[in-house]
Design an enzyme around this catalytic site. Structure first.
Site, mmCIF file in Angstrom:
data_model
loop_
_atom_site.group_PDB
_atom_site.id
_atom_site.type_symbol
_atom_site.label_atom_id
_atom_site.label_comp_id
_atom_site.label_asym_id
_atom_site.label_seq_id
_atom_site.Cartn_x
_atom_site.Cartn_y
_atom_site.Cartn_z
ATOM 1 N N ASP A 1 41.848 27.530 42.865
ATOM 2 C CA ASP A 1 41.125 26.529 43.645
ATOM 3 C C ASP A 1 40.939 26.958 45.095
ATOM 4 O O ASP A 1 41.478 27.969 45.535
ATOM 5 C CB ASP A 1 41.852 25.177 43.588
ATOM 6 C CG ASP A 1 43.375 25.313 43.652
ATOM 7 O OD1 ASP A 1 43.857 26.270 44.286
ATOM 8 O OD2 ASP A 1 44.080 24.475 43.077
ATOM 9 N N GLU B 1 43.257 16.348 39.286
ATOM 10 C CA GLU B 1 44.033 15.167 39.635
ATOM 11 C C GLU B 1 44.204 14.233 38.438
ATOM 12 O O GLU B 1 43.495 14.367 37.434
ATOM 13 C CB GLU B 1 43.354 14.427 40.788
ATOM 14 C CG GLU B 1 43.120 15.271 42.033
ATOM 15 C CD GLU B 1 44.382 15.487 42.852
ATOM 16 O OE1 GLU B 1 45.494 15.489 42.280
ATOM 17 O OE2 GLU B 1 44.275 15.648 44.077
ATOM 18 N N ASP C 1 52.651 14.617 40.815
ATOM 19 C CA ASP C 1 51.980 13.697 39.891
ATOM 20 C C ASP C 1 51.486 14.412 38.635
ATOM 21 O O ASP C 1 50.711 13.856 37.853
ATOM 22 C CB ASP C 1 50.827 12.972 40.581
ATOM 23 C CG ASP C 1 49.756 13.914 41.112
ATOM 24 O OD1 ASP C 1 49.880 15.142 40.910
ATOM 25 O OD2 ASP C 1 48.785 13.421 41.734
#
Length: 294
Positions: A72, A148, A141
């Site tokens: 990324d 995400e 997370d």
């Protein structure tokens, strides 16, 4: 799926680096046969990169015939910004090894057409013959790369808006100033990583413990994108003891027994450990020993 549990961050980093080293050496790359390696950024892989640099400087490992594809890059951050992933990779890894800069592929977060940049990245991976080993890290997370929570588990390289948890976690790299943290990034998709022939995910620290639990003890869930790799035929999760705090005792014991049988980690004496590695034939995560005896 394998779960390799090491005592601490340093040992987990070293194990991962040895595994990468042996995968490259056993592949026997050459001018017409490049090894393709997917790479992450962040704090977790730094120890692994340091060991790979050490192996290279010892004369044990060359990246001359290795092509890399990074996961990324931030959107809108100048390439020479100290917190860009271009800067991260060159300062922490690439400038210390013998890789051809033309073979180190990082998404351009300043491209005029961001979607075209993502499409071109996927094309480059395909033209390189796919990824042999994709190394990744995760967020607390459970996101991998910048996929995400809620990301499609068949997603490809694309533009993503970052979750607030990610922005908050990254603020430490921008003087704690949220206004300086990029809110968008280009990222490989979950599907992009799943296409790799092998995946190794590094998970260290107690703050990643719940994510590891979600990754291996519960079902596949797009709210915890790392869980998708339960379905990959060759996934290795490499973690330290702190990252196992949320796992069931039964789970930890099972994988430790498997590790003991496969890797001989019960040997604490270095000479015995090296002798054990030399005697093994079936697991490339075991065989690396330096030509200089380190």
């Amino acid at each position: 799926m394998r779960l390799v549990i090491l005592d601490n961050y340093d040992l987990a980093s070293e194990w991962a680096a040895k595994y990468i080293c042996n995968r490259i050496i056993q592949f026997k790359p050459g001018q017409d046969r490049y090894f393709t390696l997917g790479l992450p950024t962040g704090s977790t892989p730094l120890g692994c990169y340091k060991k790979l640099i050490e192996y290279h400087k010892n004369g044990d490992l060359s990246f001359k015939y290795v092509k890399t594809f990074n996961m990324d890059e931030y959107v809108g951050l100048p390439r020479n910004h100290p917190e860009s992933y271009h800067s991260y990779m060159w300062n922490n890894f690439f400038k210390h090894i013998d890789i051809d800069p033309n073979n180190a592929h990082i998404l351009d977060g300043n491209a005029t057409d961001l979607q075209a940049e993502c499409d071109a990245f996927e094309k480059k991976i395909k033209e390189a013959g796919g990824i042999d080993l994709f190394v990744g890290g995760i967020g607390p997370d459970g996101h991998i790369a910048f996929n995400e929570p809620g990301s499609s588990l068949v997603s490809r390289t694309r533009l993503k808006t970052l979750a607030m948890d990610t922005i908050l976690a990254n603020a430490k790299y921008f003087d704690g100033d949220l206004s300086k943290v990029p809110t968008m990034a280009l990222t490989v998709g979950v599907g992009t990583v799943m296409d790799a022939r092998e995946v190794m995910i590094l998970i260290t620290g107690a703050h990643k413990a719940f994510a590891l639990y979600k990754a291996i003890e519960e079902g596949v869930n797009h709210m915890w994108t790392v869980s998708a790799f339960q379905q990959h035929p060759r996934t290795i999760f490499v973690c330290d003891e702190d990252a196992t705090l949320e796992l069931r005792v039964k789970t930890v014991k099972y994988f430790k027994v498997i590790s003991t049988l496969n890797m001989g980690l019960e040997f604490t004496n270095l000479q015995k450990w090296h002798a054990f590695l030399t005697s093994q034939q079936g697991d490339p995560g075991l065989h690396y020993t330096s030509k200089k005896g380190t």
